[in-house]
Design a protein around this motif. Structure first.
Motif, PDB file in Angstrom:
ATOM      1  N   THR A  59     -50.845  27.083   8.309  1.00 30.50           N
ATOM      2  CA  THR A  59     -52.375  25.991   7.905  1.00 30.50           C
ATOM      3  C   THR A  59     -50.963  24.665   7.116  1.00 30.50           C
ATOM      4  N   LEU A  60     -52.358  23.767   7.615  1.00 32.84           N
ATOM      5  CA  LEU A  60     -51.549  22.463   7.672  1.00 32.84           C
ATOM      6  C   LEU A  60     -53.345  21.861   7.057  1.00 32.84           C
ATOM      7  N   ALA A  61     -53.100  20.691   5.785  1.00 33.59           N
ATOM      8  CA  ALA A  61     -54.027  20.308   5.459  1.00 33.59           C
ATOM      9  C   ALA A  61     -55.727  21.091   5.797  1.00 33.59           C
ATOM     10  N   ASN A  62     -55.305  22.509   5.547  1.00 38.17           N
ATOM     11  CA  ASN A  62     -56.363  23.764   5.149  1.00 38.17           C
ATOM     12  C   ASN A  62     -57.075  23.659   7.150  1.00 38.17           C
ATOM     13  N   SER A  63     -55.913  22.928   7.878  1.00 32.74           N
ATOM     14  CA  SER A  63     -56.793  23.569   9.226  1.00 32.74           C
ATOM     15  C   SER A  63     -55.875  24.761  10.261  1.00 32.74           C
ATOM     16  N   PRO A  64     -55.833  25.494  11.088  1.00 33.51           N
ATOM     17  CA  PRO A  64     -54.835  26.401  11.252  1.00 33.51           C
ATOM     18  C   PRO A  64     -54.151  25.238  12.197  1.00 33.51           C
ATOM     19  N   VAL A  65     -52.331  25.639  12.825  1.00 30.25           N
ATOM     20  CA  VAL A  65     -51.972  24.824  13.458  1.00 30.25           C
ATOM     21  C   VAL A  65     -50.907  25.899  13.895  1.00 30.25           C
ATOM     22  N   LEU A  66     -50.994  26.778  14.970  1.00 31.29           N
ATOM     23  CA  LEU A  66     -50.818  27.137  16.549  1.00 31.29           C
ATOM     24  C   LEU A  66     -49.446  26.949  17.346  1.00 31.29           C
ATOM     25  N   SER A  67     -48.112  27.726  17.010  1.00 29.66           N
ATOM     26  CA  SER A  67     -47.190  27.197  17.773  1.00 29.66           C
ATOM     27  C   SER A  67     -46.423  28.305  17.884  1.00 29.66           C
ATOM     28  N   GLY A  68     -45.572  28.314  19.321  1.00 26.78           N
ATOM     29  CA  GLY A  68     -44.620  29.578  19.934  1.00 26.78           C
ATOM     30  C   GLY A  68     -44.947  29.848  21.190  1.00 26.78           C
ATOM     31  N   PHE A  69     -44.782  30.534  22.161  1.00 25.79           N
ATOM     32  CA  PHE A  69     -43.949  31.012  23.113  1.00 25.79           C
ATOM     33  C   PHE A  69     -45.049  30.920  23.701  1.00 25.79           C
ATOM     34  N   VAL A  70     -46.038  31.756  22.998  1.00 23.87           N
ATOM     35  CA  VAL A  70     -47.835  31.989  23.804  1.00 23.87           C
ATOM     36  C   VAL A  70     -48.635  30.932  23.834  1.00 23.87           C
ATOM     37  N   VAL A  71     -48.229  30.271  22.311  1.00 24.01           N
ATOM     38  CA  VAL A  71     -49.460  28.593  21.974  1.00 24.01           C
ATOM     39  C   VAL A  71     -49.251  28.212  23.667  1.00 24.01           C
ATOM     40  N   ASP A  72     -47.844  28.122  24.057  1.00 21.20           N
ATOM     41  CA  ASP A  72     -47.162  27.362  25.118  1.00 21.20           C
ATOM     42  C   ASP A  72     -47.500  27.211  26.767  1.00 21.20           C
ATOM     43  N   ASN A  73     -47.312  28.824  26.386  1.00 18.53           N
ATOM     44  CA  ASN A  73     -47.431  29.533  27.753  1.00 18.53           C
ATOM     45  C   ASN A  73     -48.387  29.988  28.433  1.00 18.53           C
ATOM     46  N   GLY A  74     -49.117  30.189  27.582  1.00 17.31           N
ATOM     47  CA  GLY A  74     -49.997  31.320  27.705  1.00 17.31           C
ATOM     48  C   GLY A  74     -49.879  32.758  28.042  1.00 17.31           C
ATOM     49  N   GLN A  75     -48.002  33.931  27.620  1.00 16.66           N
ATOM     50  CA  GLN A  75     -48.512  34.466  28.249  1.00 16.66           C
ATOM     51  C   GLN A  75     -47.213  35.041  26.734  1.00 16.66           C
ATOM     52  N   LEU A  76     -46.652  36.425  27.115  1.00 14.91           N
ATOM     53  CA  LEU A  76     -45.528  36.654  26.202  1.00 14.91           C
ATOM     54  C   LEU A  76     -44.375  36.271  27.236  1.00 14.91           C
ATOM     55  N   PRO A  77     -43.134  36.382  26.534  1.00 17.32           N
ATOM     56  CA  PRO A  77     -41.826  35.856  26.922  1.00 17.32           C
ATOM     57  C   PRO A  77     -42.201  37.140  28.448  1.00 17.32           C
ATOM     58  N   PRO A  78     -41.109  36.758  29.357  1.00 14.51           N
ATOM     59  CA  PRO A  78     -41.479  37.777  30.232  1.00 14.51           C
ATOM     60  C   PRO A  78     -39.742  37.930  30.168  1.00 14.51           C
ATOM     61  N   ASP A  79     -39.670  38.807  30.810  1.00 10.74           N
ATOM     62  CA  ASP A  79     -38.828  40.230  30.602  1.00 10.74           C
ATOM     63  C   ASP A  79     -37.020  39.525  32.039  1.00 10.74           C
ATOM     64  N   ALA A 287     -53.631  33.497  22.362  1.00 14.79           N
ATOM     65  CA  ALA A 287     -53.530  31.957  21.471  1.00 14.79           C
ATOM     66  C   ALA A 287     -53.713  30.399  21.532  1.00 14.79           C
ATOM     67  N   GLY A 288     -54.137  30.048  21.295  1.00 12.27           N
ATOM     68  CA  GLY A 288     -54.002  28.964  21.740  1.00 12.27           C
ATOM     69  C   GLY A 288     -55.047  27.207  21.571  1.00 12.27           C
ATOM     70  N   ARG A 289     -54.786  26.349  22.588  1.00 13.47           N
ATOM     71  CA  ARG A 289     -56.151  25.461  22.743  1.00 13.47           C
ATOM     72  C   ARG A 289     -56.361  25.923  24.556  1.00 13.47           C
ATOM     73  N   HIS A 290     -57.691  25.513  24.667  1.00 14.21           N
ATOM     74  CA  HIS A 290     -58.746  25.592  26.321  1.00 14.21           C
ATOM     75  C   HIS A 290     -60.134  25.036  26.358  1.00 14.21           C
TER      76      HIS A 290
END
Length: 331
Positions: A59-79, A287-290
């Motif tokens: 949370t930044l300035a009362n707003s959610p901030v999402l990050s990580g592999f899923v947010v950038d790539n739309g899926q879990l890290p592959p095997d 999770a993320g922006r769509h």
């Protein structure tokens, strides 16, 4: 006068040696225990950093901030199948991400639409796309702290052993395996297994939870071949840009002026990239922006038709999903 001197008896010497040996044993045991505790604590800290690299909400300035592999790539890290299991969270090595065009790096990307099986078109229709149709997506590693990554570009526990990764039914589990006698055997009580899991509901939501209302404020009904479309970026090694975008869509043909359609209460038939019969309770949105758009996309056309409107919004798992109303006002 001569002074009478007396040396140590054999019993006294043995007793002194016993005490010294006992002190040495206690000191060594203490040092080993302390070293083990420090390594164990460090290993758990590294373990906890892995789920945060996959998906993190702050949370930044009362707003959610999402990050990580899923947010950038739309899926879990592959095997990776071979080699270090956490490499996808560290770097692109040309092996796990290999394919016709590799995994794309993070940058603003134009969304693609596919309402016909095997056909995808960019939303720009040959013109300069407005910012609304651009989403910043793609691989941006390292998602793990580079300080903890060794010279072999591997992320291990404090004993030098690998963490174990498994993905079952959308649940991502990473484990510290204390029973692993790999690089250095772990002493008791640190020779146990500790796991962290990101459940499917932690990093994605059912399609049926997406709450968007389309309100037709135009003077006329929507024309044929008009769709409400949710566009989701999913990085992979596809041959084309279009193959990296998923289009969840439903028909809006004939939506009358003044009428509305809601994705939760009114939409019973979803399709994915032109394929019908998608169960909104089973299909998942990461999770993320769509981007959600209302667009006319006639079958067989070279480009998308009229884009009546669109809206970007955040999908935040384990939270109330945003309720978005898209008003169409273009004549």
């Amino acid at each position: 006068m001569m002074r009478n001197t007396r040396g140590f008896t054999l019993l006294e010497l043995v007793l002194v040696l016993f005490i010294l040996g006992l002190l040495a044993t206690i000191s060594t045991s203490f040092i080993e225990t302390e070293d083990g505790q420090l390594r164990f604590d460090d290993s758990l800290a590294r373990l906890d950093a892995i789920p945060a690299a996959v998906y993190r909400r702050e949370t930044l300035a009362n707003s959610p901030v999402l990050s990580g592999f899923v947010v950038d790539n739309g899926q879990l890290p592959p095997d990776p199948a071979m080699g270090h299991q956490l490499t996808p969270l560290i770097r692109q090595d040309g092996v796990w991400d290999a394919g016709d065009d590799f995994w794309l790096p993070r940058t603003p990307r134009l969304a693609y639409l596919s309402t016909e099986a095997g056909v995808s078109d960019p939303l720009d229709s040959g013109a300069t796309p407005p910012p609304l149709y651009l989403l910043t997506k793609g691989f941006s590693g390292s998602y793990l702290d580079r300080v903890s990554v060794d010279t072999n570009n591997e992320y291990r526990d404090a004993w030098g052993d690998e963490f174990t990764v498994s993905v079952v039914a959308g649940d991502y589990t990473v484990s510290y395996d204390g029973a692993d006698a790999g690089a250095q055997p772990k002493p008791s009580p640190f020779n146990r297994i500790v796991a962290r899991t990101i459940a499917q509901d932690d990093w994605s939501v059912p399609l049926g939870d997406i709450d968007v209302t389309v309100l037709n404020q135009r003077a006329s009904a929507l024309p044929s071949d008009t769709y409400g479309a949710l566009l989701v970026f999913e990085n992979n090694a596809g041959a084309t840009l279009g193959e990296r975008w998923l289009t969840y869509h439903f028909n809006l043909d004939g939506l009358a002026s003044g009428d509305d359609s809601n994705t939760i209460s009114d939409v019973s038939a979803w399709s994915l990239d032109g394929v019908t019969g998608i169960d909104p309770a089973v299909a998942r949105v990461p999770a993320g922006r769509h981007l959600f758009v209302v667009v006319q996309d006639p079958a067989g056309a070279d480009n998308v038709g009229t884009i009546f409107g669109g809206v970007q919004f955040l999908v935040i798992p384990r939270s109330t999903q945003p309720s978005v109303t898209l008003e169409l006002t273009t004549p």
